[in-house]
Design an enzyme around this catalytic site. Structure first.
Site, short mmCIF file in Angstrom:
data_model
loop_
_atom_site.label_atom_id
_atom_site.label_comp_id
_atom_site.label_asym_id
_atom_site.label_seq_id
_atom_site.Cartn_x
_atom_site.Cartn_y
_atom_site.Cartn_z
N GLY A 167 0.80 -1.22 0.00
CA GLY A 167 0.00 0.00 0.00
C GLY A 167 0.83 1.27 0.00
O GLY A 167 0.37 2.32 -0.44
N SER A 168 2.06 1.20 0.46
CA SER A 168 2.93 2.39 0.48
C SER A 168 3.60 2.62 -0.86
O SER A 168 4.45 3.48 -1.00
CB SER A 168 4.01 2.24 1.56
OG SER A 168 3.40 2.07 2.82
N SER A 218 6.75 3.85 5.38
CA SER A 218 6.48 2.63 6.14
C SER A 218 5.85 3.04 7.46
O SER A 218 6.45 3.77 8.24
CB SER A 218 7.78 1.85 6.40
OG SER A 218 7.56 0.87 7.39
N LYS A 219 4.65 2.56 7.68
CA LYS A 219 3.90 2.92 8.89
C LYS A 219 4.76 2.65 10.13
O LYS A 219 4.95 3.52 10.96
CB LYS A 219 2.63 2.06 8.93
CG LYS A 219 1.61 2.42 9.96
CD LYS A 219 0.24 1.97 9.41
CE LYS A 219 -0.71 1.46 10.45
NZ LYS A 219 -1.99 1.02 9.82
N THR A 220 5.32 1.44 10.22
CA THR A 220 6.07 1.05 11.42
C THR A 220 7.55 1.40 11.32
O THR A 220 8.29 1.32 12.28
CB THR A 220 6.01 -0.48 11.57
OG1 THR A 220 6.55 -1.06 10.36
CG2 THR A 220 4.59 -0.96 11.77
N PHE A 221 8.00 1.78 10.12
CA PHE A 221 9.41 2.02 9.82
C PHE A 221 10.25 0.77 10.09
O PHE A 221 11.44 0.87 10.38
CB PHE A 221 9.97 3.22 10.60
CG PHE A 221 10.81 4.11 9.72
CD1 PHE A 221 10.22 4.89 8.74
CD2 PHE A 221 12.20 4.16 9.85
CE1 PHE A 221 10.98 5.71 7.91
CE2 PHE A 221 12.97 4.97 9.02
CZ PHE A 221 12.37 5.75 8.05
N THR A 222 9.62 -0.38 10.01
CA THR A 222 10.35 -1.63 10.20
C THR A 222 10.10 -2.61 9.04
O THR A 222 10.65 -3.70 9.05
CB THR A 222 9.93 -2.34 11.51
OG1 THR A 222 8.52 -2.55 11.46
CG2 THR A 222 10.28 -1.54 12.74
N THR A 223 9.27 -2.22 8.04
CA THR A 223 9.01 -3.12 6.91
C THR A 223 10.34 -3.54 6.28
O THR A 223 11.12 -2.68 5.85
CB THR A 223 8.13 -2.41 5.85
OG1 THR A 223 7.04 -1.79 6.52
CG2 THR A 223 7.62 -3.38 4.80
N GLU A 225 11.61 -4.89 3.49
CA GLU A 225 12.06 -4.44 2.17
C GLU A 225 12.35 -2.94 2.16
O GLU A 225 13.37 -2.48 1.64
CB GLU A 225 10.97 -4.72 1.10
CG GLU A 225 10.76 -6.18 0.79
CD GLU A 225 9.60 -6.79 1.59
OE1 GLU A 225 9.32 -6.30 2.72
OE2 GLU A 225 8.99 -7.76 1.10
N GLY A 280 -3.10 -0.20 4.93
CA GLY A 280 -2.15 0.01 3.83
C GLY A 280 -2.83 0.20 2.49
O GLY A 280 -2.51 1.12 1.73
N ARG A 281 -3.81 -0.65 2.18
CA ARG A 281 -4.41 -0.56 0.85
C ARG A 281 -5.40 0.59 0.72
O ARG A 281 -5.99 0.79 -0.34
CB ARG A 281 -5.04 -1.90 0.45
CG ARG A 281 -5.98 -2.53 1.44
CD ARG A 281 -6.28 -3.99 1.04
NE ARG A 281 -7.13 -4.68 2.00
CZ ARG A 281 -6.69 -5.29 3.09
NH1 ARG A 281 -5.40 -5.28 3.39
NH2 ARG A 281 -7.52 -5.91 3.90
N GLU A 366 -6.30 -8.66 -1.47
CA GLU A 366 -5.87 -8.64 -0.08
C GLU A 366 -7.09 -8.45 0.83
O GLU A 366 -7.11 -8.95 1.95
CB GLU A 366 -4.84 -7.52 0.14
CG GLU A 366 -4.02 -7.69 1.40
CD GLU A 366 -2.83 -6.74 1.47
OE1 GLU A 366 -1.71 -7.16 1.14
OE2 GLU A 366 -3.02 -5.57 1.85
N HIS A 397 -4.79 -7.56 -27.91
CA HIS A 397 -3.80 -8.32 -28.69
C HIS A 397 -3.09 -9.36 -27.83
O HIS A 397 -2.10 -9.92 -28.25
CB HIS A 397 -2.79 -7.36 -29.32
CG HIS A 397 -3.41 -6.40 -30.28
ND1 HIS A 397 -3.39 -6.60 -31.64
CD2 HIS A 397 -4.09 -5.25 -30.07
CE1 HIS A 397 -4.03 -5.60 -32.24
NE2 HIS A 397 -4.47 -4.77 -31.30
N LYS A 519 6.48 -14.35 5.24
CA LYS A 519 7.45 -13.39 5.79
C LYS A 519 8.25 -14.03 6.91
O LYS A 519 9.46 -13.87 7.01
CB LYS A 519 6.72 -12.19 6.40
CG LYS A 519 6.24 -11.15 5.44
CD LYS A 519 5.83 -9.92 6.25
CE LYS A 519 4.74 -9.14 5.57
NZ LYS A 519 4.19 -8.07 6.39
C1 LIG Z 1 -6.92 -4.26 10.35
O1 LIG Z 1 -6.07 -4.85 11.28
C2 LIG Z 1 -4.88 -5.39 10.73
C3 LIG Z 1 -4.14 -6.12 11.82
O2 LIG Z 1 -3.74 -5.24 12.83
C4 LIG Z 1 -4.06 -4.28 10.11
O3 LIG Z 1 -2.87 -4.82 9.56
C5 LIG Z 1 -4.88 -3.63 9.02
O4 LIG Z 1 -4.16 -2.56 8.47
C6 LIG Z 1 -6.19 -3.15 9.59
N1 LIG Z 1 -6.99 -2.71 8.48
C7 LIG Z 1 -7.42 -1.48 8.32
C8 LIG Z 1 -8.19 -1.22 7.08
O5 LIG Z 1 -7.18 -0.59 9.10
#
Ligand SMILES: *[C@@H]1O[C@H](CO)[C@@H](O)[C@H](O)[C@H]1NC(C)=O
Ligand SMILES: *[C@@H]1O[C@H](CO)[C@@H](O)[C@H](O)[C@H]1NC(C)=O
Length: 553
Positions: A167-168, A218-223, A225, A280-281, A366, A397, A519
């Protein structure tokens, strides 16, 4: 309704409307949409809907070439009612914890709430925080675009590199490509996602560290990749800059983990945050969209948000029988669960949208690739579809042969904008593109029978090869122009379509436990690749592959 699962049923197959639809499917096995048009001169009017965007622009959704009649349509709407789609939708917009496995809210609609109206999670209005991040994004993107943000040698930024994955990455890549028309010529956007060193290496080849800005997403800054790529980018940068303090001028973070961000060398002032209710998505609407804001300018980013908000309003307020994303979701359920279709094709007749299907793959698969209900039972029916797609006319094609004459039912969405941003050669390209858009759905529906083929003088033994069965369903989505507002609306349409499917299948569309196992195993295998010994603690195939790899590496 069970307050912990937001559902009042276990299996969708037990709902009365599901049973009614099963009956209808049996009775109407030979339903012909071609014939349905002959029988009802108002079919197009009945099954097509216009979505009004906030800026006065419109998008036409034509569902009339689908394998439905009024009674199937009514039963599908009834299915949505019985499954509690409206209740779950209302819970989404109220910030309730509909991400049930993790007890979290799912609140991306707040990110595009441009109305100055409060939206709350757990009794707290989140809008001040959302607006403050947006202001920060505005100020930052303005200063990069107008050149007041300078690199460590006093030069203006010419290249922005977003480092993220999932998602990032998918949202920002897709949206910057789709809105390239709105970009400045002297500012380029690049995206590094793959852990394959080739991705980073090939992008850095052409870049100058003095004029390059990295956004580490990166949300957690630990992903794994993302942080590995970010560290390698930092090394590349420091080789030239040779000064730790220069990092702050060339690296910013889209993250919530201040401690890790600071450790990396990023000034916390240049950290753009988002909340735990942003999945993320669904994150392109948040700080993760910073590359978009820099590339096309903040005003265009805001128009993108407002376009999505217009669809939010529609999804929240329109009755189900006129609710465009809900109808899209119901058709998907109709094909997936009653016709036995496995796929959903999305083919944009638009080069700017060439990454749109890739983006939708994450959104759809996902979200809905699950086999356990919100009440923790295994489903006894199919869920998430295999979404795929490529831009047309290219796809015509490659895989369209299978669509027209293959043995599988492939429900397809075709997307076109009436006005091209590039009306070259007196708009000839656009007319050719549009003719294909109309012709493909027409051909899929009307087909060509043996009589016609014979009448055209085909050799008898070739007749069966030249027959097209027809009655293959498509949804046509006709926009006026691919603007930021249109793109925002199109994405939100597919978000709510996916939401509707998940609500009916009674699955949690918001978690993604399925990405964990691989993972975890990769983390265990990585040290074994660095170790010289023979590996023997996996199954024989995995051992054999690892050991061969080590010999050849
Ligand atoms: C729902 O919870 C999961 C597990 O914590 C998290 O990874 C995911 O981002 C959450 N989904 C949303 C749409 O916030
Ligand atoms: C550039 O944008 C920044 C942030 O909005 C602003 O403070 C600055 O005055 C602008 N500079 C110019 C030259 O327009």
């Amino acid at each position: 309704m069970n307050p912990n699962t937001f559902t009042s049923f276990d299996l969708a197959t037990n709902l009365p409307a599901w049973k009614a639809l099963e009956q209808e499917f049996k009775q109407k096995k030979d339903f012909s949409v071609r014939q349905a048009f002959k029988d009802d001169s108002e079919r197009f009017e009945k099954f097509s809907f216009t979505l009004d965007n906030y800026d006065g622009s419109k998008i036409l959704f034509d569902f009339s070439k689908n394998l439905i009649d009024k009674s199937i349509f009514d039963n599908l709407v009834q299915l949505a009612r019985e499954a509690g789609v409206e209740k779950l939708r209302d819970a989404l917009f109220k910030g309730e914890h509909i991400n049930t496995t993790e007890d979290r809210a799912v609140y991306h609609p707040a990110l595009r709430n441009q109305d100055d109206k409060p939206m709350s999670v757990d009794g707290k209005n989140v809008m001040p925080q959302v607006d403050s991040v947006l202001n920060h994004m505005k100020e930052f993107s303005d200063s990069v675009r107008n050149g007041s943000w300078k690199g460590y040698t006093g030069k203006q930024i010419t290249d922005v590199v977003n480092i993220g994955i999932g998602g990032s990455d998918l949202g920002p890549v897709m949206v910057t490509e789709a809105l390239a028309h709105y970009a400045k010529p002297d500012l380029n956007a690049h995206f590094v996602s793959n852990i394959d060193g080739t991705h980073l290496a090939e992008i850095l080849k052409g870049l100058n560290p003095e004029t390059t800005l990295f956004l580490i997403a990166s949300k957690t800054f630990t992903t794994a990749e993302t942080i590995t790529n970010a560290n390698s980018a930092k090394e590349w940068f420091l080789k030239k800059a040779n000064d730790q303090s220069a990092i702050a001028k060339h690296f910013v973070a889209l993250s919530t983990n201040e401690a890790e961000v600071v450790k990396f060398g990023i000034d916390p002032k240049n950290m753009f945050e988002f909340e735990s209710w942003v999945g993320g998505r669904y994150s392109v609407w948040s700080a993760i969209g910073l590359s978009v804001a820099i590339y096309v300018g903040f005003e265009n980013f805001q128009a993108f948000l407002k376009g999505a908000q217009a669809v939010d309003h529609h999804f929240l307020n329109a009755p189900l029988e006129e609710n465009i994303p809900a109808i899209g979701g119901l058709l998907s359920v109709w094909y997936n669960n009653f016709h036995g279709a496995q796929t959903h094709l999305v083919a944009p007749f638009d080069q700017y949208l060439h990454r749109f299907p890739a983006y939708l793959q994450q959104l759809s698969m996902e979200s809905n690739g699950k086999s356990v209900t919100r009440t923790s039972q295994f489903t006894n029916y199919q869920t998430g579809v295999v979404l795929f797609g490529e831009p047309c006319t290219n796809a015509q094609h490659s895989f369209f042969q299978l669509l027209h004459q293959g043995t599988k039912l492939i429900p397809a969405d075709f997307i076109l904008a009436a006005q091209s941003h590039n009306p070259i050669d007196n708009n000839k390209h656009q007319r050719m593109l549009a003719s294909n858009f109309f012709a493909q759905s027409e051909a899929l529906m009307t087909g060509k029978d043996a009589e016609q083929v014979k009448a055209e003088g085909a050799e008898p033994k070739l007749v069966p090869h030249k027959v097209f069965s027809g009655d293959r369903p498509t949804t046509s989505i006709l926009a006026q122009k691919i603007t930021p507002a249109t793109l925002g609306a199109l994405i939100a349409y597919y978000e709510h379509l996916t939401f509707t499917e998940g609500a009916i299948w009674n699955i949690n569309s918001f978690d993604q436990w399925g990405v964990e196992l691989g993972k975890v195993l990769a983390k265990k295998i990585e040290p074994q690749l660095a170790d010289p010994g023979v590996v023997d603690n996996h199954d024989a195939s995995t051992n054999g592959l690892i050991n061969q790899f080590k010999q050849w590496a």
